[in-house]
Design an enzyme around this catalytic site. Structure first.
Site, PDB file in Angstrom:
ATOM      1  N   GLY A 109       0.812  -1.213   0.000  1.00 38.99           N
ATOM      2  CA  GLY A 109       0.000   0.000   0.000  1.00 38.99           C
ATOM      3  C   GLY A 109       0.846   1.265   0.000  1.00 38.99           C
ATOM      4  O   GLY A 109       1.852   1.343   0.698  1.00 38.99           O
TER       5      GLY A 109
ATOM      6  N   ALA B 140       0.594  -6.309  12.329  1.00 43.01           N
ATOM      7  CA  ALA B 140       0.080  -4.951  12.468  1.00 43.01           C
ATOM      8  C   ALA B 140       1.215  -4.011  12.082  1.00 43.01           C
ATOM      9  O   ALA B 140       1.795  -3.322  12.906  1.00 43.01           O
ATOM     10  CB  ALA B 140      -0.397  -4.679  13.884  1.00 43.01           C
TER      11      ALA B 140
ATOM     12  N   LEU C 298       0.885  -0.144   7.642  1.00 40.50           N
ATOM     13  CA  LEU C 298       1.055   0.468   6.311  1.00 40.50           C
ATOM     14  C   LEU C 298       2.257   1.409   6.194  1.00 40.50           C
ATOM     15  O   LEU C 298       2.178   2.459   5.558  1.00 40.50           O
ATOM     16  CB  LEU C 298      -0.234   1.179   5.886  1.00 40.50           C
TER      17      LEU C 298
ATOM     18  N   ASN D  22      -9.022  -9.391   2.850  1.00 40.43           N
ATOM     19  CA  ASN D  22      -7.936  -8.825   3.630  1.00 40.43           C
ATOM     20  C   ASN D  22      -7.848  -9.671   4.905  1.00 40.43           C
ATOM     21  O   ASN D  22      -8.562 -10.659   5.049  1.00 40.43           O
ATOM     22  CB  ASN D  22      -8.220  -7.344   3.924  1.00 40.43           C
ATOM     23  N   THR D  23      -6.988  -9.293   5.827  1.00 37.57           N
ATOM     24  CA  THR D  23      -6.784 -10.125   7.018  1.00 37.57           C
ATOM     25  C   THR D  23      -7.961 -10.025   7.990  1.00 37.57           C
ATOM     26  O   THR D  23      -8.709  -9.059   7.991  1.00 37.57           O
ATOM     27  CB  THR D  23      -5.512  -9.689   7.757  1.00 37.57           C
TER      28      THR D  23
ATOM     29  N   GLY E 171      -4.528 -17.260   2.572  1.00 39.47           N
ATOM     30  CA  GLY E 171      -3.896 -18.521   2.952  1.00 39.47           C
ATOM     31  C   GLY E 171      -3.502 -19.440   1.816  1.00 39.47           C
ATOM     32  O   GLY E 171      -3.258 -20.632   2.041  1.00 39.47           O
TER      33      GLY E 171
ATOM     34  N   GLY F  77      -2.592 -16.442   6.457  1.00 37.83           N
ATOM     35  CA  GLY F  77      -1.977 -17.765   6.445  1.00 37.83           C
ATOM     36  C   GLY F  77      -3.004 -18.857   6.208  1.00 37.83           C
ATOM     37  O   GLY F  77      -4.216 -18.607   6.194  1.00 37.83           O
TER      38      GLY F  77
ATOM     39  N   CYS G 114      -7.589  -2.352   5.707  1.00 39.30           N
ATOM     40  CA  CYS G 114      -6.482  -2.647   6.611  1.00 39.30           C
ATOM     41  C   CYS G 114      -6.973  -2.490   8.044  1.00 39.30           C
ATOM     42  O   CYS G 114      -7.429  -1.414   8.417  1.00 39.30           O
ATOM     43  CB  CYS G 114      -5.293  -1.725   6.375  1.00 39.30           C
TER      44      CYS G 114
ATOM     45  N   ASN H  16      -1.485  -0.838  -4.863  1.00 39.51           N
ATOM     46  CA  ASN H  16      -2.415  -0.764  -3.742  1.00 39.51           C
ATOM     47  C   ASN H  16      -2.334   0.638  -3.137  1.00 39.51           C
ATOM     48  O   ASN H  16      -1.252   1.136  -2.858  1.00 39.51           O
ATOM     49  CB  ASN H  16      -2.056  -1.832  -2.695  1.00 39.51           C
TER      50      ASN H  16
END
Lengths: 303, 265
Positions: free
Chosen positions: A47, A71, A74, A193-194, A245, A218, A131, A100
């Protein structure tokens, strides 16, 4: 057998459906020591904001069962350095460039999107509204359908390239978000995203990550990602880039069968720096094994 | 050239409680230098991320690397179970390493090689390289701090330099830490190389500033990629870093060795 791995998203053709997930691959420089970037469908960059961002305090990463939390916040050099350094680097390769874009305010996003508009080497923009690790912007735009609609609509007015809205899985209904982005004019979606997670070090009685929460990625999150890609693919007509993942070609095929037109490799780059090219090769082997002439025949092939 | 590969375990033994000494056969040995590290990957798929482990010794002629590590969790516990002949997944060689030439700028430069606990292993290869450059044993002052009388690697270090020991329990050498050993023995140096826990590195940074000598310290942080892509392992720097143009250097690629005054620790 003649095989065609080519796919098209919003009028942009990709030699194959394998991309890199933003934030796990920098701008390709570090991993170009391990893999031939020419072999990839696209490099999706880390990003980039309008100005440099320092990111979060450390520790920024932690391992969890079958995955990791991050974490980073960015950290990035800002669009000016990015255009001077990262884009010329990527231009040396025969691969698509997807940038991004992140920001704290709509104006921040617009500034980056406009600067990238003058760069024809950039094929598409991926808008990071998901994010989980920054306090302002980002996910604030990605967790409410009306906010997502507004920013998508606004960015479409300024973007010269097609835009991909990257969706957060940290929502009640992914289809509502997918529909909002599509209705506002998004050209494609990428997900997931996560997932927001947490880990506590019981010996030190501290959070494993300075930010307390981190985004989980993952192999452990893959079934959730496949489910969300499937749901989103049935909710909208625009193409979807699936991720979450992916470690092997089999994983990638699963996402494609669920409805993804392309896939991105994220956390697994850290585990095996050759993952991207191995997935490219593995997809070809799968096509050979099952006599699939066109990869596009596999997209959403399970109902 | 960085590479991930399967290496072969040549030998492994426990040299102190929970401290393991492993030699591996790998083509990476040819490029390894003091202060660099390798990433080691567990086979257990629930533990995905690499464990960064410093290089303790290099035998280029035998294509062998030595790592000495402490069992700290599931990953290192798995590594400690490996036997001779088994394969081990490694990525390397990583990081910048110690600037050994800075110890050879003047004749008779005196150095401190300071290691604390599991920060001691990289000092062995460094001592070997400095001795190889012709540094005299009395100028190569190796100051190491242990918890107790389990003085692992001490005999190896004594081959290359003058070793001064500090122990937390006072069982061997000076009671206290490496700085206490420096004071007690009246040692002086023109340049410092160090690796160890953060309080030790902070004390060394302060000492070096007062003595107005350079101190090259090796840092550690949780890592994910080990190659500079993920930006997980950063340290605050005084100057703007060249990668992100903020004040965060990447420990895995810009380090792990930094001149102490350039980092905020």
């Amino acid at each position: 057998m003649k095989m065609n791995t080519q796919i098209t998203i919003a009028g942009v053709t990709f030699k194959n459906p394998v991309m890199t997930a933003s934030g796990t691959f920098g701008s390709g420089m570090e991993y170009s020591e391990f893999v031939d970037l020419n072999a990839l469908g696209a490099v999706v960059t880390k990003g980039v904001a309008n100005v440099p961002w320092p990111g979060n305090p450390t520790p920024r990463v932690a391992e969890v069962y079958g995955g990791m939390l991050n974490a980073i916040g960015l950290q990035n050099p800002g669009i000016d350095v990015f255009l001077e350094r990262d884009i010329p680097f990527l231009k040396q390769y025969d691969t698509r460039i997807i940038v991004n874009v992140c920001g704290k305010t709509v104006e921040d996003y617009v500034e980056v999107v406009e600067k990238l508009g003058d760069e024809p080497a950039v094929s598409m923009l991926e808008i990071n509204v998901s994010c989980p690790n920054v306090k302002e912007g980002a996910i604030a735009f990605g967790q409410k359908a009306d906010a997502l609609f507004k920013i998508t609509e606004e960015l479409k007015k300024h973007a010269r390239q097609p835009i991909i809205m990257k969706l957060s899985p940290n929502v009640t209904d992914i289809t509502e978000m997918a529909r909002a982005a599509e209705a506002a004019g998004a050209d494609a979606l990428s997900l997931i995203n996560t997932l927001t997670g947490m880990k506590i070090d019981i010996h030190r009685r501290r959070f494993a990550i300075a930010n307390k929460t981190g985004g989980m990625s993952g192999p452990a999150i893959k079934p959730i990602a496949v489910r969300m890609v499937y749901q989103a693919a049935h909710a909208v007509k625009i193409p979807i880039i699936g991720m979450g993942g992916i470690a092997t070609a089999e994983d990638a095929i699963e996402f494609i069968l669920a409805g993804a037109s392309a896939v991105s490799i994220g956390a697994m780059n850290f585990v095996n720096p050759y993952t991207t090219v191995e997935v490219v090769r593995g997809i070809e082997e799968y096509m050979r094994q099952y006599h699939v002439e066109n990869l596009t025949d596999l997209i959403g092939a399970v109902e | 050239m960085k590479e991930k590969q399967m290496a072969k375990v040549l030998s492994q033994r426990e040299i102190a409680p929970g401290i393991f000494d492993m030699w591996i056969e790998t083509s990476l040995a040819g490029q390894a230098a003091a202060g660099q590290f390798i990433c080691v990957y567990p086979r257990d798929k629930s533990t995905l991320l690499p464990r960064p482990i410093s290089i303790c010794e290099v035998r280029d002629d035998r294509g062998a690397l030595r790592i000495v590590y402490r069992v700290a969790g599931k990953g290192t516990a798995e590594f400690s179970s490996y036997r001779e002949g088994e394969s081990i997944a490694v990525l390397g060689t990583l990081g910048n390493g110690f600037p050994v030439q800075s110890a050879r700028e003047k004749e008779n430069t005196r150095v401190f090689l300071m290691g604390g606990g599991i920060g001691i292993p990289p000092m062995l290869q460094l001592a070997k390289e400095l001795a190889g450059l012709g540094m005299k044993k009395e100028n190569l002052q190796i100051v190491v701090g242990y918890r107790d009388a389990q003085n692992f690697l001490r005999e190896d270090l004594e081959r290359y330099g003058s070793v001064f020991v500090a122990t937390e329990d006072g069982s061997v050498g000076t009671r206290g830490n490496v700085m206490d050993a420096v004071t007690k023995n009246g040692l002086l140096a023109d340049v410092i190389f160090a690796c160890g826990p953060m309080p030790m590195l902070r004390a060394i940074k302060q000492y070096a500033a007062q003595a107005q000598i350079p101190a090259y310290i090796s840092l550690e942080e949780h890592m994910a990629c080990g190659v500079g892509a993920c930006l997980g392992c950063v340290v605050k720097t005084g100057e703007i870093d060249h990668h992100s143009h903020v004040h965060n250097a990447r420990i895995c690629t810009d380090g792990p060795v930094f001149e102490a005054q350039t980092v905020e620790i």
